[in-house]
Design an enzyme around this catalytic site. Structure first.
Site, PDB file in Angstrom:
ATOM      1  N   ASP A  22     -10.944   0.846   4.047  1.00  0.00           N
ATOM      2  CA  ASP A  22     -12.335   1.078   3.708  1.00  0.00           C
ATOM      3  C   ASP A  22     -12.490   1.254   2.206  1.00  0.00           C
ATOM      4  OD1 ASP A  22     -10.792   3.058   5.222  1.00  0.00           O
ATOM      5  OD2 ASP A  22     -12.156   4.522   4.367  1.00  0.00           O
ATOM      6  N   ASP A  40      -1.173  -8.865  10.189  1.00  0.00           N
ATOM      7  CA  ASP A  40      -1.039  -7.738   9.253  1.00  0.00           C
ATOM      8  C   ASP A  40       0.055  -8.104   8.272  1.00  0.00           C
ATOM      9  OD1 ASP A  40      -0.499  -5.221   7.971  1.00  0.00           O
ATOM     10  OD2 ASP A  40      -1.552  -4.253   9.627  1.00  0.00           O
ATOM     11  N   GLN A  69       0.843  -1.192   0.000  1.00  0.00           N
ATOM     12  CA  GLN A  69       0.000   0.000   0.000  1.00  0.00           C
ATOM     13  C   GLN A  69       0.881   1.245   0.000  1.00  0.00           C
ATOM     14  OE1 GLN A  69      -2.354  -0.426   3.590  1.00  0.00           O
ATOM     15  NE2 GLN A  69      -0.599  -1.177   4.736  1.00  0.00           N
ATOM     16  N   PRO A 112      -7.636  -5.281  -4.637  1.00  0.00           N
ATOM     17  CA  PRO A 112      -7.349  -6.538  -3.924  1.00  0.00           C
ATOM     18  C   PRO A 112      -8.129  -6.592  -2.608  1.00  0.00           C
ATOM     19  CG  PRO A 112      -5.317  -5.259  -4.310  1.00  0.00           C
ATOM     20  CD  PRO A 112      -6.434  -4.471  -4.878  1.00  0.00           C
ATOM     21  N   HIS A 126     -10.864   3.689  17.615  1.00  0.00           N
ATOM     22  CA  HIS A 126     -10.437   2.349  18.011  1.00  0.00           C
ATOM     23  C   HIS A 126     -11.265   1.796  19.167  1.00  0.00           C
ATOM     24  CE1 HIS A 126      -6.788   3.447  15.588  1.00  0.00           C
ATOM     25  NE2 HIS A 126      -7.007   2.216  15.170  1.00  0.00           N
ATOM     26  N   ASP A 149      -9.937  -4.493  10.988  1.00  0.00           N
ATOM     27  CA  ASP A 149      -9.432  -3.119  10.905  1.00  0.00           C
ATOM     28  C   ASP A 149      -8.752  -2.972   9.559  1.00  0.00           C
ATOM     29  OD1 ASP A 149      -8.697  -0.571  11.498  1.00  0.00           O
ATOM     30  OD2 ASP A 149      -7.147  -1.103  12.950  1.00  0.00           O
ATOM     31  N   LEU A 150      -9.549  -3.166   8.534  1.00  0.00           N
ATOM     32  CA  LEU A 150      -9.017  -3.213   7.175  1.00  0.00           C
ATOM     33  C   LEU A 150      -9.384  -1.934   6.442  1.00  0.00           C
ATOM     34  CD1 LEU A 150     -10.155  -6.870   6.598  1.00  0.00           C
ATOM     35  CD2 LEU A 150      -7.795  -6.096   6.911  1.00  0.00           C
ATOM     36  N   GLU A 165      -1.418   0.014  13.188  1.00  0.00           N
ATOM     37  CA  GLU A 165      -1.060   1.138  14.072  1.00  0.00           C
ATOM     38  C   GLU A 165      -0.867   0.683  15.514  1.00  0.00           C
ATOM     39  OE1 GLU A 165      -3.901   1.152  12.327  1.00  0.00           O
ATOM     40  OE2 GLU A 165      -4.161   2.998  11.167  1.00  0.00           O
TER      41      GLU A 165
END
Lengths: 286, 286, 286, 286
Positions: free
Chosen positions: D158, D105, D30, D165, D61, D155-156, D85
Site C-alpha cells: 500500500d 510474486d 523489500q 518502484p 483476505h 495484493d500489493l 503470505e
C-alpha cells in the site's frame, strides 16, 4: 495521559508525562508551553524545545553564569541576552562585584508569563536595583553607544536551523557587534547544546564561530538530569588564550572561595569539574 | 519502525529506534536482547533493562573498574561478579599489578552470546592467561575456601525488586560472604543505579548496605550518554574510612599516572572528577 | 510536541499529536481535557478516556441514539443519562415524534465547559423547548415518581473498574431502577465499549446485565475512525425478544424512511448495517 | 520493552508491544519483519507497513478476495499479484468454480519466509493442484501471451510514494497491461488503503486510475481490528457499470449462498454490508 516528547538525538527521544499544561500559546516571537511534570516540576518549552525544568534549572543557570564571572578578574557590568525566566540574572546578582545587569529580551509577553507562572525562578532579581530589563531587539541594543560590558551571557534558544531567525545569533556579524560592546578583557558565555558523541554539530559550530571572533574558547559541560543529556557551554574571550583546563579549574575554585559566591545547586568543586570532560567527548570537540 | 522504550524515572521514559534485533531470548537465568541502535550501536538489555551500548560502554566499564583498582595500594587478585560482556575483565587487565582475574558468571549461554555478537567488547580478556571464567553461582563460589581477593567488582543487574532473585546480591548475608573472601585492605566496587534527584532510592539502599558491612563507602558517578542519566557507583572498604573526596581525587590522578593506566574513554582527570558530585545530587545521598 | 496516548487494548496504544490543550481540570465528578488534534479536531477526554472527537462525533452519537428510537413504535419521552456534550439530545430531537427529552447529567461544570468550548455539538438542543437539563444524580432522579420513558439512552463513561463509582451504572440495582421508569414497550440503548476480539469483556458484561434485567438485547457496532476501534452498543427491551438481526435491519431502514429521519454522518443503510457484525467478532459476543 | 510504531494518519500513530522479533531483514525486493504481538499474534511488516496480523488476517483476505469472485458469474481462472503470505490463494480456492490460480510474486525469499514462520496462513493452498506460484516480475508475466483471467486480485503493497518502484502498480500503463490479460467480463479487486476521512488520498487515487482503465469501480471497506482503521478496497470491471450498491449487496449474499462459499471470519451478510459505507466516509470518495 498527556505526554511531551522530544528527540534527544537522531534516533532516540525522551517522553515526559505531563500532569498539566499550565499555559500554551504564541507570543510575537515564539511559541511557548509551561508544562507540569510529576518528576521535574514546571518545565518551559520554547519553539518545541524544553529550556529548563524547576527541578534542576539551577544546575543549568549556575553553569551558564558562574564560570564566565569567576574567570573575569572583576566583573562589574553584565549583559544578558535573552534570559526571560529571570534565573540568569538571579545568578549574576550573586556576585557582589556586579554593579549593573542589563537583560535584553525582546519578548515582553514571555517575561510576563514567567513572572506569573514561575516568579520564584527570578529569585528577586527584578526588584534588585542593579537589574534593568530592556524589551528590545538585541541587534538594536548592541548598535547603541554605551559603556562596554565585562561579561555577556547568551541565554538564547538552542539549535537554530540555518533558516531560523535565531541563526543570526550565531553569525560572524552578530559576534562582531557583540565584541564592540565587550571590554578588552571581557568574556562571553553561552549555552551550546547537548554534549554527547552523537550531538556535537551545534556545539562545534558555536565554538568555531566564537573562537574566530573572540580569539580563545573553552568548552565545559553541566549535568542537568532533566535534560537527559550532558549540556555544553562555551566561554570565550582573549584572556582565556593559552589557559590549560587545569589552570581554569584552579582559578574557578579559588576565586569562588575568595569572592564568597554560593552555588547552591552545583557547588564550587563540581563547577570547576565541569571543565574536565570525558575523553570520548573531548576528542569530538573540534 | 521498531523501538525500545524504558522508564527513566517515575514519569519520563527514553525511546530508542532499533534497526535490528540481533538476538532475543531467554537463558536459564535471564531474558536478553541484543539490539542495534543507529546512534548507540549494539545495546544489550537484560530482563528489560539496557545494560550497555557499544557507543559508550567504555565510559561505564572504566568507571566501574578503575576507581577501586587505583584506590587499592597493590591489587593482585580481582574477582568480577557477573561481567558476561567481557568488558569488565578487559578493564581490570589494564592494571599490570593484577595477577589473577576470576570472573564468576552463572550464565554461560549469555557469555557465549556476547562472544558471538560483541566479541570486541572483551578486548582479548578471555585469552589473557590471567583471566579465568567460572560458570557458577556466586554464592557457591564464595562459600569455597581460597585466597582472598584484593578487589571485588560487582557488575550485576540493577534495580532488583525485593522479590527478585537478584535481591540476594544486595543482602547483608551476601555482603558478609563477600567480606570473608576480601583481603583486610580490600575494596569492593559496584554499579549502583542512576544518580538523579528523582531516582536515589536504589543508590542509597546499596550504599547503606555496603557501609554497614564494609565500614566506609564513597559514591561517585559517570556520564554515560547512552544511559540518558548520570550513573552511580559505590566503592566500599575499610581503607576509605575518613578519606575526603579531595584526597580520593588526588590519589586517583596520581596513582593513575604512576601506574601508567590508560583510560581511553574517560581519561584520568575526568575519572578523578567523578567523585565531585553536584550539590543538588550530593545532598540526596544518605 | 504534546501527545495524548491511551491503551487500545492489553498491548497496543494510540498516540495523538495535540496542538492545544484548550482546557484541563477536575470538576466535582471527573477530570476533563479538551484537546485539539490536527486530524480529529476537538477531542474530549474524561477520566483519561477519549469520549468523542469533533471529526466524527456524529458517527458515535447517531449510533447511540437512532437504533433505539427507530426500533420503538412511537417514541415520545426520552431520557438521556449523561450526555453533557449536548450531541445526544441533538440526535434525539431529530425525531419529530419526540415530545420531551430529559437529560440528567450530574456535572453542571462539565456541561458549561462544553457550552463554552464546543457549543456547536449541541446543535441547538438546549434552546429546543422539548429539551430539559437536570443537574442531578441519576439515581435520585430515577427514584422520583413521574411518567415513564419510551427510550432511555445511556451516554455514560465506559470501562468502569469494579471499584469506580461508575460501576454502579452497570449494576442489577440500577437496571431495576431504570426499568421502573421505562414504559412496557420501552427500549434502552447504551454505548458498550470497543468491539474487537481482544476487548470483549466490558461489552459482554454490559450485555449480560441488560439481558437479565430487560429480557432481550441486541449488540451492534459503529465505525468511528477517531476511536481507532469498532465501537459497540447494546439496545435492550422486551420488544426485541425473538427478533432476528435481519428483521431489525429491515425495520431500521423502513422506519427511518417513513419517519423522515436524517442521519447526516451515517446514513440509514449504514445504520441498519451496524447490526451485521463480522463473524470473528460476533462469535465472541456471549 | 520492544515496540512497533506506525503513523495511522498525519497526526496519530499506533504503537504495539512486540514480544518477539521472529525474523527481520531485507530480501532483494523489500525489507520485512515477522513480529509477535501479545494481542494480534504474528504481524508481518513490509517496507515499514504492517500488512496483516494472525488475529484477523482472515478478515482482510476474505474482503480482498470474495467480493470480486462472487460478483463474477463464473470465475475459473484467477491471477493473484503478490500474495506471498499464501492467504489470498487460500481464499480464492474456497470457490469450487476456480480451476486455476496463478500467484505471481517476485519475492521468492519472502514466500519462503512465510512458509517457515506462518505456514498455516496458506491453509494448504500450495499443495492444491489448482495453485501455481510464479516467482517473476508481474510486468514480465503480463507481457506473456496466454489465456485471459476472469478475476485478478491485487495484493500489493500500500501507499507507494510517487518515486517508489511500487508506484508502477498504480500507473495507467500497468492497468492497460492488466486489462489485456483480463477477460471481457473480468473483474479486478485490490486493497486500497485506509478508508477514513483523514486518509482518503491513496484510495481515491487507486479508484480514479481503475475507473479510467476498467470503466466502473465500487469501493468497499472491511473492519480489520489489528489495522486500527477501516480498510478500503476497490473492485473494478465493466460489468459493474450502473450497478447500485444495493444490487451488489443482494448479489453477494445470494451468490454466496448458492455457491456454498464459507467465509469463516466475515460471514456472508457482513461481507455484503461492506458495500454500505457511512456517509461521512462515502462523501469523501471521489
Amino acid at each position: 495521559m498527556l505526554y511531551y516528547s522530544q528527540k534527544a538525538n537522531a534516533s532516540d527521544s525522551v517522553t515526559r508525562e505531563i500532569e498539566t499544561v499550565m499555559a500554551q500559546g504564541q507570543t510575537d516571537y515564539q511559541s511557548y508551553m509551561f508544562l507540569h511534570s510529576p518528576v521535574n516540576g514546571v518545565c518551559i518549552a520554547l519553539d518545541g524545545d524544553i529550556q529548563s525544568c524547576a527541578a534542576d534549572e539551577a544546575l543549568y543557570h549556575e553553569a551558564l553564569v558562574h564560570p564566565a564571572l569567576l574567570l573575569h578578574p572583576d566583573p562589574k557590568r553584565v549583559l544578558i541576552m535573552g534570559g526571560g525566566e529571570g534565573a540568569t540574572s538571579r545568578e549574576v546578582l550573586r556576585h557582589s562585584s556586579v554593579e549593573q545587569v542589563v537583560m535584553v529580551d525582546i519578548d515582553r509577553e514571555f517575561v510576563e508569563l514567567c513572572n506569573r507562572h514561575i516568579p520564584e525562578w527570578s529569585g528577586g532579581a527584578y526588584t534588585d536595583p542593579r537589574h534593568e530589563t530592556r524589551y528590545e531587539d538585541i541587534h538594536a541594543f548592541l548598535a547603541e553607544d554605551g559603556p562596554r560590558f565585562d561579561v555577556v551571557i547568551g541565554d538564547l534558544v538552542d539549535f537554530p536551523d540555518d533558516d531560523s531567525p535565531a541563526a543570526a545569533f550565531y553569525s560572524p556579524e552578530f559576534y562582531a557587534q557583540l565584541k564592540s560592546r565587550l571590554s578588552a578583557d571581557g568574556l562571553l558565555a553561552t549555552q551550546a547544546g547537548p554534549l554527547t558523541p552523537a550531538t556535537m554539530t551545534h556545539h562545534n559550530r558555536v565554538r568555531a564561530g566564537l573562537r574566530e571572533s573572540f580569539g580563545a574558547v573553552q568548552s565545559y559541560a553541566a549535568i542537568v538530569p532533566s535534560f537527559y543529556s550532558l549540556w555544553g557551554f562555551v566561554v570565550a574571550g582573549r584572556s582565556l588564550d593559552g589557559q590549560a583546563p587545569g589552570a581554569i579549574r584552579e582559578q574557578l575554585a579559588r576565586r569562588g572561595k575568595e569572592r564568597g559566591v554560593q552555588l547552591p545547586a552545583t557547588g564550587l568543586d563540581a563547577l570547576a569539574g565541569q571543565f574536565q570532560l570525558p575523553e570520548l567527548i573531548a576528542r569530538k570537540i573540534l
